[in-house]
Scaffold this active site. Structure first.
Site, short mmCIF file in Angstrom:
data_model
loop_
_atom_site.label_atom_id
_atom_site.label_comp_id
_atom_site.label_asym_id
_atom_site.label_seq_id
_atom_site.Cartn_x
_atom_site.Cartn_y
_atom_site.Cartn_z
CG LEU A 10 40.92 -45.17 30.28
CD1 LEU A 10 39.29 -45.88 31.71
CD2 LEU A 10 40.54 -44.39 31.29
CG HIS A 26 28.19 -47.30 27.37
ND1 HIS A 26 28.32 -46.26 26.22
CD2 HIS A 26 26.83 -47.58 26.23
CE1 HIS A 26 28.42 -45.57 25.41
NE2 HIS A 26 26.95 -46.71 25.02
C1 GAR Z 1 25.92 -40.19 30.89
O1 GAR Z 1 23.99 -40.45 29.95
C2 GAR Z 1 26.19 -41.90 31.10
O2 GAR Z 1 25.71 -42.82 30.45
C3 GAR Z 1 27.43 -41.77 30.25
O3 GAR Z 1 27.00 -39.98 29.80
C4 GAR Z 1 26.67 -39.50 30.35
C5 GAR Z 1 26.68 -38.64 31.85
O4 GAR Z 1 26.10 -37.41 32.31
N1 GAR Z 1 28.56 -42.08 29.53
C6 GAR Z 1 29.09 -42.44 28.40
O5 GAR Z 1 28.11 -42.38 27.51
C7 GAR Z 1 30.01 -43.49 28.54
N2 GAR Z 1 30.41 -44.15 27.39
P1 GAR Z 1 26.52 -36.92 34.02
O6 GAR Z 1 27.84 -36.24 33.65
O7 GAR Z 1 25.23 -36.04 34.14
O8 GAR Z 1 26.86 -38.40 35.00
#
Ligand code: GAR
Length: 209
Positions: free
Chosen positions: A89, A105
């Protein structure tokens, strides 16, 4: 307000926590930046307003973020939750929602910001991995952390099994942190999270059962 890009399992955990009365709030809308994001289907099934803002139709990151901010403002949310929202962002966007934007995260930040965290954790040979809920500030995956879930890396563990174990913990700590915020217990004060008026110099720690 929940921002998503993909699968939406964290969104699901949040919706279920609202349903169970653990989170005192409601989701004004779910916004995805990718058409076909499964999270939108989950929102639709739960009767939550879903909106799509496809980042590919915008000429620049700034233009997308301006449109996203305007869309969010239509709903005047108290909190913006990034649940697997895979976009960097702009500082202007972050400044606008500072103190009322939470992200999750999949690593024990500050270790392993960015992508492929599970694979990188295994390759680095760490004994512990996990997930972090943090307020969003200018650093990518680096704002003030609120709560972390720690998972012991098992010998011979694959990135897939580790990811699944971390994800199960994400589904615990994210609703927990959002519940705190929604009931006025969690705030960002002078750049530091405060829970029940107590500054969190270090994030709260949770471990796998
Ligand atoms: C999750 O593991 C979250 O922690 C990660 O994306 C995944 C989404 O899963 N986020 C990041 O990596 C942010 N930098 P979901 O769509 O099943 O919630």
């Amino acid at each position: 307000m929940v921002l998503v890009s993909g699968r939406g399992s964290n969104l699901q955990a949040l919706m279920e926590a609202i349903q169970r009365g653990v989170i005192h709030g409601r989701i004004a809308a779910v916004i995805a930046n990718r058409p076909g994001a499964h999270a939108l289907e989950r929102a639709r099934r739960a009767g939550v307003t879903e909106r799509l803002l496809d980042h590919r139709v915008f000429a620049s990151r700034e233009a997308f973020d301006r449109a996203l901010a305007a869309l969010i403002d239509e709903y005047a949310p108290h909190l913006v939750v990034m649940a697997g929202f895979m976009r960097i962002l702009t500082p202007a966007f972050i400044a606008r929602f500072r103190g009322r934007m939470l992200n999750i995260h999949p690593s024990l930040l500050p270790a392993f910001p960015g992508l492929n965290t599970h694979q990188r954790a295994i390759a680095a040979g760490v004994s512990e991995h996990g997930a972090t809920v943090h307020f969003v500030t200018d650093e990518v995956d680096g704002g003030p952390p609120v709560v972390q879930a720690r998972v012991a890396v098992r010998p011979g563990e694959s990135p897939e099994t580790l990811a699944a174990r971390v994800l199960a913990q994400e589904h615990q700590i994210f609703p927990e942190a959002v519940a705190w915020f929604c009931s006025g217990r969690l705030q960002l004060v002078d750049g530091l999270p405060q829970l029940d008026g107590r500054p969190l110099e270090r994030p709260l720690q949770r471990t796998e059962d």
